[in-house]
Every structure is written in C-alpha cells, then in structure tokens.
Design an enzyme around this catalytic site. Sequence first.
Site, PDB file in Angstrom:
ATOM      1  N   HIS A  67      -8.521   7.099   3.317  1.00  0.00           N
ATOM      2  CA  HIS A  67      -7.994   8.348   2.787  1.00  0.00           C
ATOM      3  C   HIS A  67      -9.079   9.103   2.041  1.00  0.00           C
ATOM      4  O   HIS A  67     -10.133   8.558   1.716  1.00  0.00           O
ATOM      5  CB  HIS A  67      -6.807   8.078   1.846  1.00  0.00           C
ATOM      6  CG  HIS A  67      -7.214   7.538   0.504  1.00  0.00           C
ATOM      7  ND1 HIS A  67      -7.662   6.247   0.327  1.00  0.00           N
ATOM      8  CD2 HIS A  67      -7.256   8.123  -0.731  1.00  0.00           C
ATOM      9  CE1 HIS A  67      -7.948   6.037  -0.954  1.00  0.00           C
ATOM     10  NE2 HIS A  67      -7.713   7.168  -1.608  1.00  0.00           N
TER      11      HIS A  67
ATOM     12  N   CYS B 128       0.832  -1.203   0.000  1.00  0.00           N
ATOM     13  CA  CYS B 128       0.000   0.000   0.000  1.00  0.00           C
ATOM     14  C   CYS B 128       0.871   1.260   0.000  1.00  0.00           C
ATOM     15  O   CYS B 128       1.712   1.438   0.880  1.00  0.00           O
ATOM     16  CB  CYS B 128      -0.919   0.008   1.224  1.00  0.00           C
ATOM     17  SG  CYS B 128      -1.881   1.531   1.391  1.00  0.00           S
TER      18      CYS B 128
END
Length: 346
Positions: free
Chosen positions: A169, A70
């Site tokens: 996010h 990630c």
Amino acid sequence: MKRTSTRLADGREILYYDADDGAARAVPDTRPLDTSATSSEVRRDPLLGDAVVIASHRQGRTYHPPADACPLCPSTEDRASEIPAPDYDVVVFENRFPSLAGDTGRCEVICFTPDHRTSFAELDEERAALVLSAWTDRTAELSAQAGVRQVYCFENRGAEIGVTLAHPHGQIYAFPFITPRTTRMLATVAAHRARTGGNLFDEVLAAERAEGTRVVLEGEHWTAFVPYAARWPYEVHLYPHRRTADLTTLDDAAHAEFPRLYLELLRRFDRLFEAPGPTPYISAWHQAPVSGDGRADFALHLELFTVRRTADKLKYLAGTESGMEAYMNDVRPEDAAARLREVASR
C-alpha cells in the site's frame, strides 16, 4: 477505469478503482464504528519557517498486526476489515488515523492489490497502470478541495522504513501548505530562471541524459538516473521527457510507458542485495503546488531510494543528517548507477 465511491461505517470515504467496468464494489461496512473524529494542528518553526504537523491522536494507530488481522485485506465472512468488499483491484480510503484532517488537509491510504503476500514490483503492467490512474484521479480531486496547496503520493515499504502494515500500500497526503522540500526546489528554480532565463529541471535532465554515466534506465518518454549529488546510497530519480507540473497533466504516451519502466526499477531494487526479504524503499511523487507562480516551472518526477547500503547495513540519518541536514553518502552515485544497470532484467 471504473470508480465507485461509498462510505465506511464511521463516515470516511472509500473509493474502488477497477479495470472491469462491471465490477460491483458498493458493499456496506457493517462494523460498529463511531463517527470518525480526528484533529491535527499545523505549527510554524519560527527560525526555519517550516510547517510541522502535530497529530497526537496517531499514537494509538494499528501497529504490526498479524497477517490474518490485516486491515487492508478484503473483508471475509469471518472478519471485517477497512475494505468491506470481498475483493478489489485498487482501493483508496481516508486514513482512520490521519496526520492531516479537516481544515488541515487529508490523508488517504491506497492499496495496490488485495494480495497480502505480494509487492508493487510483482504487479503486472495493467495493475500498475490502474494505480497510476488512481494517483492521477486523487491528485485532481484533492487539488480542487479548498485549502489544499500540494498533493503528495508515496509508498513506504519495509519495516526498516518504519512501515507498520505489511500489506502492499501507499499513502496520499493533501497538504494545507507547500512542503519544505518543494519550497526549497521552487526557490532554486526561480533563482535559476531569473539568472539565466532557463528551466533548471530541464537542464538537469538534459545533462544527465547527455553525460550518461548515472543513467539507469531510459525509455522513449522517461529517463531514470542516479542524481549527481545523491543523498542515499541507492537513489533514482525518474523524469518524463516532457516537463509537466503534476500527474493530471501527464501526456498519454508517458502514462502508457510508465508502468513498464517503473516496475523494472522496483525489480532492480529487489535484486540489489543478497539479503533476506525485499529491499526497503521510499517511492515519492514530487508534484507542483496546486497554484502559484512556481507551478509553470516545476517538473513532475518520482524519487525512489532505499535506506539499505549493503546486504546487512542500513543508512541511518545520524548526527550530520538529522542534526544539520548535511548528508554523507557512502556510495558514489556513478557506482550506484552501474550496479542498478548490472541487475537489469534479462
């Protein structure tokens, strides 16, 4: 709040926002990246007048990487990510694959937590308040940049929405134009002002609070309600009681109350369906343009909605919605509000 600004290896800006004034985050990015060079183009639809961004370079952006790769997790000794620091509270950086860049605006990524496995709804109030402070800071700074007309903070969550990175996010766009949806709002509000002398945002909020059947959650400084003509099966609008143009002018009392109410709304969305995985949603801050005649009458508000209409069915924008922008909703707004009240935290 402490803000630390530094640069990534390709020249993009990265900013760390920390609750602890002693946090040290200025870690160098040692990746061998070429200098960032992207371009996009804004074109106008000749029939509708809407702005359309052409950004063909985004075809090569990162797509559903495994959790151990990630790019939004902190860097480790074994793997360097987009975030060089080994830990962070909240971080914002320029998108490596932006839709808007250079003379056509700016795109930023905001990471709410270093924990890949959690979600915004699982944050505590202190972290949610820090995110709100980061949104506010970015709105102020981006609004001051030459050519920026509107700042848009938002979160897309869930693969059903089209999210390609699972880490918690959101994004922040600095548009070089006023978005089509805001343009339509401004026109409607201006026409109402000319016709009646009143503010349409104020009247909508007052009417929803007085009528009550679509109110989902109410605090001392905010009210959340399902709009009368909701487009989505479960859609909630969250308004501060004191009208303000954008996050930079939100008063201290509303700023302090927001984390508790917003976290409760997100948690209710996660309890709506007995479905595997969290509820997919879009959470969008609607802010006034940076300048112009409509700014004084605009009302900052947040719109939260999900594309899920039942545990195993999604709301697709099909022929009428996608082709003609004529929305057809399968759930009565009053029923949606009742369900959202039913799943309140105990």
